[in-house]
Design an enzyme around this catalytic site. Structure first.
Site, PDB file in Angstrom:
ATOM      1  CG  HIS A   1      94.394  15.080  26.630  1.00  0.00           C
ATOM      2  ND1 HIS A   1      93.083  15.120  26.622  1.00  0.00           N
ATOM      3  CD2 HIS A   1      94.711  13.504  26.552  1.00  0.00           C
ATOM      4  CE1 HIS A   1      92.540  13.609  26.535  1.00  0.00           C
ATOM      5  NE2 HIS A   1      93.898  12.751  26.899  1.00  0.00           N
TER       6      HIS A   1
ATOM      7  CD  GLU B   1      91.549  17.853  27.158  1.00  0.00           C
ATOM      8  OE1 GLU B   1      92.527  17.357  25.873  1.00  0.00           O
ATOM      9  OE2 GLU B   1      90.630  17.801  27.476  1.00  0.00           O
TER      10      GLU B   1
ATOM     11  CG  ASN C   1     113.460  50.923  26.971  1.00  0.00           C
ATOM     12  OD1 ASN C   1     112.097  51.886  27.916  1.00  0.00           O
ATOM     13  ND2 ASN C   1     114.125  51.342  28.011  1.00  0.00           N
TER      14      ASN C   1
END
Length: 689
Positions: free
Chosen positions: A46, A68, A415
Site C-alpha cells: 500500500h 492488492e 554450490n
C-alpha cells in the site's frame, strides 16, 4: 550542497519496502497462517502504491493496485497462500521493482501475464468463467462501491504532532470522500498542569456517509498507519443529512453537535472502541499490542549518502597520518608541553577514528536477508527442499566489506545447494530428512569476522576432485597429497567437478571468484568436510578495509607493516636456528614452525642485524614465522591501494604513509603463508628424492 532528487529518495525507500515485502512473502510460505505477515506485506504494497502515485509512477500504482486486489482474498482469510502463489507474488514484486528502477526494461505483457497467473492461483476455487470476468473487470471506482458508508474510530499516538502530522488535516481529507460527521472524544484530556503542549490527547468518532471502498480510507491514513489505531466497520444504510464543513462541526456548541450526530450516541463514559452492531461484521485492522511507555523522543536517524562517509573516512585517514608525524616530532624533542599536546591529539584522533569507523559499520543481517530469495528459487528450480537458517545477523562489518562479500556468498550458497545437498531420493536412502539445510552464520573473533556457510549434504568427494585435477594436469598421477591440499583445487580457475554445464554450475568460475575476492579483502578461506554429513566453508575477514592496527618492522633499510590481527607472538631467532639455514624451521615450545627470511624475499642489501626477530603469524590453522631485523612497534595504518603497475606483486596488499612522510608496504599474510607452504613442500620433495 545540492538537495537529493525526490524521485531518488522514493527509490531508496521503495528498496527498503521491497525487502520487507519479500521477507514477509518468504515467511508466509513457511507460516501461511500468520496474519501479521499478511498485514506486513499489504502495508508495504500500500505504501509503494501511494508513494508511487505521488511521485508520478502511475504504472507502479496501477499494477500494485491490481496486485492488492488479486491478493485480497488472502488477507480476508478466504484462501491460504501456497508455494505457487508465493512464487507468483515474488515475481510480481520483481516486476514492480523493475518498473521503479528501470522502467525501459519492462513490458506491459509481462505484467499482464503475472497478474493473470496471480488471479489464476487466487481464484483457483472459482469457476473459470468467473476468473476471466474478474481478470477483465476494471478496478472498482469508489463511486461504484455498494457500501453505504463507514463507521470509524480514530486514536492517534500522543507524539504524532511532533512527527509533523496533523490529525485535523487527515480529517479534512476524509471529508473529501463524502459527508462526514465527527465527534471529538475528550475523555483522555488531562488536567491543565499535567498537559504536554506537543502531545495529542483527542480521539475521534466518525461516521462517513460515502459509497467508497476501504482502500480509499486507507489511502487517507497511509503515512500514519504505524502511529494510530483505526477501527473500521460498515455503516448501515441511512439517509445522510446535508454535509457540514468539518471545522464548523468542531467549532459548534456542544448541544447542537450532539443533536446533529445523535445517531452516534456518544455517551458520557469514555469511548474506547466503536462497537458495531451484532449483525454488522467489523473489518478492523489488526489491533496493535498495547504500547509500552517509552521516550517520545525516540532514536533519531539520518539518511546519509555513502559517498560522504567515504570522504569522511579519507579525511580521518589523513588526520591519523598527520598525528603520526606530530608524535614522531614530539618524541624527538624535549619539550614536555609539545609531548602532552601530541598525546592528547593522538587520543582524540584515535577516538575520532573509532567513531567514524563505527558509523560505517553495518549489520551483516542486511546482506543475509538477500539470500533467502536465492535459496527459495534454487530450491524450487532444483526440486530440493532446503531450509535456510541464519545466525549472527547483528554482527557488524564495514559497509565496503558488506558490498564485496555479496558475490562470494552467492557462489558458496549456489554450490552448497547444487553440489552439496543431495536430491530427495538420495537423502531418504541415506537415512536423512528429505529437507536439506543451509546455515549462514557470522561471529566476531578478535579483530576478525568469521562468516560460515554450512550444509548437511553429502560432503566433498575427494577422489573425484583428485581425478579431475589429474585429468587437467594439475598434479601428477600418484602424487602424495593430503585431503586438505586436494580440496584446494576447487579454487583453481576453470576447475569444476560438475558432469554437465548448466545455468548453475559446470564452468569452474564460481569458487575462483570466491578465492580472489576474499584475498583482495585481506581475508582467508577455511574448508572442512565430513563425508556423508556436509561441508563447512569459513571466511575470515578483517573488520574494515580502511584503517587497521599494524606491527611496524624493519628489514634492511626498508620498513613494512604486518596486520596486527594476524600476529600471534614475537620470538628471537636463536643461534641454533641460524645454523639450520637449510631447513628453515623454528622450534617454538616443541612445535615446528616454518619461517621465511624477509631479507631474502626483499633482496635487502647490507649485513643483517646481529639479533634478528621472528614474528609468528597465522592464517586459519597454519602458522609461519617472518624473520626481520627489527620490530619497531605498533602503528595505526591507513591503507592506501597500490597502483595497477604493482598488481603482479602479490606479497603486498597495500601501502601506508609513516610519520616521517615515507611509505611502508603492507605485507599480505595469506600470500606469505602460501609461499612458506610451497617451500615446505619443495623441501619434502627434495628430501624424498
Amino acid at each position: 550542497m545540492s538537495a537529493m532528487d525526490p524521485t531518488e529518495v522514493f527509490r531508496q525507500e521503495a528498496s527498503e519496502l521491497f525487502e520487507v515485502l519479500e521477507g514477509a512473502l518468504l515467511d508466509l510460505g513457511q507460516r501461511p497462517d500468520d496474519r501479521e505477515l499478511v498485514d506486513s506485506a499489504f502495508r508495504a504494497l500500500h505504501t509503494i502504491k501511494g508513494s508511487g502515485a505521488m511521485f508520478g509512477f502511475d504504472k507502479v500504482a496501477s499494477f500494485t493496485h491490481e496486485f492488492e486486489t488479486a491478493f485480497d482474498r488472502v488477507r480476508k482469510g478466504e484462501i491460504k497462500p501456497t508455494q505457487e502463489l508465493i512464487s507468483v507474488a515474488l515475481a510480481a514484486k520483481d516486476y514492480i521493482r523493475a518498473l521503479i528502477e528501470d522502467p525501459q526494461s519492462t513490458d506491459d505483457i509481462i505484467g499482464e501475464a503475472i497478474l493473470d497467473d496471480l488471479k489464476r492461483f487466487v481464484f483457483s476455487d472459482q469457476p473459470a468463467a468467473l476468473v476471466a470476468e474478474i481478470a477483465e473487470a476494471p478496478p472498482l471506482a469508489p463511486g461504484e462501491s455498494k457500501q453505504a458508508g463507514w463507521h470509524l474510530y480514530l486514536e492517534f499516538e500522543s507524539h504524532i504532532l511532533r512527527n509533523g502530522s496533523n490529525p485535523l488535516d487527515l480529517l479534512e481529507d476524509l471529508c473529501k470522500l463524502g459527508p462526514c460527521f465527527v465527534v471529538p472524544v475528550t475523555d483522555g484530556i488531562p488536567f491543565l498542569d499535567e498537559m504536554e503542549p506537543e502531545d495529542c490527547y483527542l480521539k475521534w468518532d466518525v461516521k462517513l456517509h460515502a459509497a467508497c471502498d476501504k482502500d480509499a480510507i486507507d489511502d487517507v491514513f497511509m503515512f500514519v498507519q504505524d502511529e494510530m489505531k483505526l477501527t473500521l466497520s460498515p455503516l448501515e444504510q441511512v439517509e445522510a443529512p446535508a454535509p457540514l464543513p468539518l471545522f464548523q462541526l468542531l467549532d459548534e456548541e456542544p448541544a447542537p453537535v450532539a443533536e446533529v450526530v445523535a445517531p452516534v450516541e456518544v455517551a458520557a463514559a469514555p469511548v474506547v472502541k466503536a462497537e458495531p452492531k451484532p449483525e454488522a461484521k467489523p473489518e478492523s485492522k489488526s489491533e496493535p499490542k498495547p504500547e509500552a511507555k517509552r521516550d517520545d523522543r525516540g532514536i533519531a536517524t539520518v539518511r546519509v549518502q555513502a559517498e560522504r562517509l567515504d570522504e569522511l573516512m579519507d579525511r580521518v585517514g589523513e588526520l591519523v597520518i598527520a598525528q603520526a608525524r606530530l608524535t614522531q616530532l614530539a618524541s624527538s624533542g624535549s619539550d614536555l608541553s609539545i609531548k602532552m599536546i601530541a598525546e592528547e591529539i593522538e587520543r582524540l584522533a584515535s577516538s575520532l577514528r573509532d567513531t567514524t569507523m563505527g558509523a560505517r559499520m553495518v549489520p551483516i543481517g542486511s546482506l543475509f536477508g538477500r539470500f533467502r530469495r536465492l535459496v527459495h528459487d534454487l530450491s524450487r528450480d532444483l526440486s530440493k527442499p532446503v531450509e535456510f537458517v541464519t545466525t549472527g545477523e547483528d554482527t557488524e562489518l564495514d559497509k565496503t566489506m558488506i558490498e564485496c562479500l555479496a558475490d562470494p556468498l552467492v557462489h558458496l550458497i549456489r554450490n552448497a545447494i547444487d553440489h552439496g545437498i543431495e536430491d530427495t531420493a538420495t537423502r531418504s536412502a541415506n537415512g536423512k530428512t528429505e529437507q536439506g539445510r543451509i546455515e549462514l552464520a557470522a561471529v566476531h573473533s578478535g579483530a576478525q569476522v568469521l562468516v560460515t556457510v554450512k550444509d548437511n549434504g553429502g560432503g566433498l568427494n575427494t577422489a573425484r576432485i583428485r581425478a579431475k585435477a589429474e585429468e587437467q594436469g594439475l598434479i601428477a598421477s600418484g602424487a602424495v597429497l593430503t585431503d586438505h591440499e586436494i580440496h584446494q583445487f576447487l579454487f583453481h580457475p576453470g576447475f569444476s567437478t560438475a558432469q554437465t554445464i548448466s545455468a548453475l554450475s559446470g564452468r569452474g568460475v564460481g569458487m575462483d571468484v570466491v578465492k580472489r575476492t576474499i584475498e583482495n579483502m585481506r581475508g582467508t578461506i577455511d574448508l572442512s568436510t565430513r563425508p556423508g554429513q556436509g561441508t563447512t566453508v569459513t571466511l575470515r575477514l578483517p573488520l574494515t578495509l580502511a584503517i587497521i592496527e599494524g606491527l611496524l618492522i624493519r628489514v634492511g633499510e626498508g620498513r613494512y607493516i604486518i596486520p596486527l590481527s594476524a600476529v600471534e607472538e614475537c620470538v628471537e631467532l636463536t643461534a641454533e636456528d641460524e645454523r639450520s639455514r637449510g631447513r628453515n624451521f623454528l622450534n617454538v615450545r616443541g612445535n615446528l614452525v616454518p619461517f621465511l627470511r624477509l631479507r631474502e624475499i626483499m633482496t635487502a642489501s647490507g649485513a643483517p642485524d646481529r639479533h634478528q626477530k621472528t614474528i609468528i603469524i597465522s592464517t586459519g590453522e597454519t602458522r609461519v614465522g617472518l624473520v626481520a631485523d627489527q620490530i619497531i612497534g605498533n602503528h595505526q595504518t591507513v591503507i592506501k591501494s597500490l597502483s595497477k603497475l604493482h598488481s603482479d606483486v602479490t606479497i603486498f596488499s597495500g601501502a601506508t604513509i609513516l610519520g616521517d612522510g615515507t611509505a611502508a608496504l603492507i605485507l599480505d599474510v595469506a600470500q606469505l603463508v602460501a609461499m612458506a607452504q610451497s617451500k615446505v613442500e619443495k623441501q619434502h620433495i627434495s628430501e624424498a628424492a
